[in-house]
Each structure stands twice: as C-alpha cells, then as structure tokens.
Design a protein around this motif. Structure first.
Motif: not given
Length: 125
Positions: A32-35, A96-97, A105-107
């Motif tokens: 997963g990816m995040g901003w 971020a990965a 998904v992770a927060i």
C-alpha cells in the motif's frame, strides 16, 4: 524501496495540483501507499492512503471531497489529485510505502516503512 515525489508548486486558493510518487526497488503492486503532509511547526499528518489494487482508499476529513488518490501499478506510480486547494493545505507532502499490508490501508505514519523526500505545496490566498 525508493520513492521520488514530484508535482508540488505555488498555486492560488481554489486551484489544483497533481502530485506524483514514483517507486522502485520492490514489486509495486505488493504494498500500500500513502500521502502525508507536514506544515512548518506542525507534526506530519495523514492525508490519504490506497491499497495495492486501488479499490480501497482513505482520506483525512480535511481533504475528503477535494483530494483523490490513485495508482498505476504498470507505471509504479501513485498520484494525489488536489482540487479546491486552500491556504491551510500549504505543507511539504510526502509519499510513503507500507510493506506490511496489501489489502487494507494504514493511516498512522508509524505503519509506513519507506518515505519519499517530500514536495512542497504552497497555496496563496
């Protein structure tokens, strides 16, 4: 994993920007990816996240309805389309990965394993 964020800049309130984050080093569709973003004097905060397929996404309340996260696994790239920008969106934006999960998904920033260098977004009033 190496992450390279781009697309930041100066924009007037109400305008739009699209951030990109190119990944390399591991099979992109496996994680997963995040901003996240960080304004001067403030802690880094969650903006948005997307799972491996793109079918599951999440957004901070402050950006919901204005920002859209997406990914192109063929191009190893995740995007953040930012519309109706406000001065309070001004910050350095980091991609971020999250190698620990694929389906959900992770927060939390502590769940992410690799970080890009950040790209600066400045919204003028």
């Amino acid at each position: 994993v190496q992450l390279q964020a781009s697309g930041g800049g100066l924009v007037q309130a109400g305008g739009s920007l699209r951030l990109s984050c190119a990944a390399s080093g591991r099979t992109f569709s496996n994680y997963g990816m995040g901003w996240f973003r960080q304004a001067p004097g403030k802690e880094r905060e969650f903006v948005s996240a997307i799972n491996w397929s793109g079918l599951i996404t999440d957004y901070a309340t402050s950006v919901k309805g204005r920002f859209t996260i997406s990914r192109d696994n063929a191009k190893n790239t995740v995007y953040l389309q930012m519309n109706m920008l406000k001065p309070e969106d001004t910050a350095a934006y980091y991609c971020a990965a999250d190698l620990g999960r694929r389906i959900t998904v992770a927060i939390s920033r502590y769940d992410y394993d690799y970080w890009g260098q950040g790209t600066l977004v400045t919204v003028s009033s």
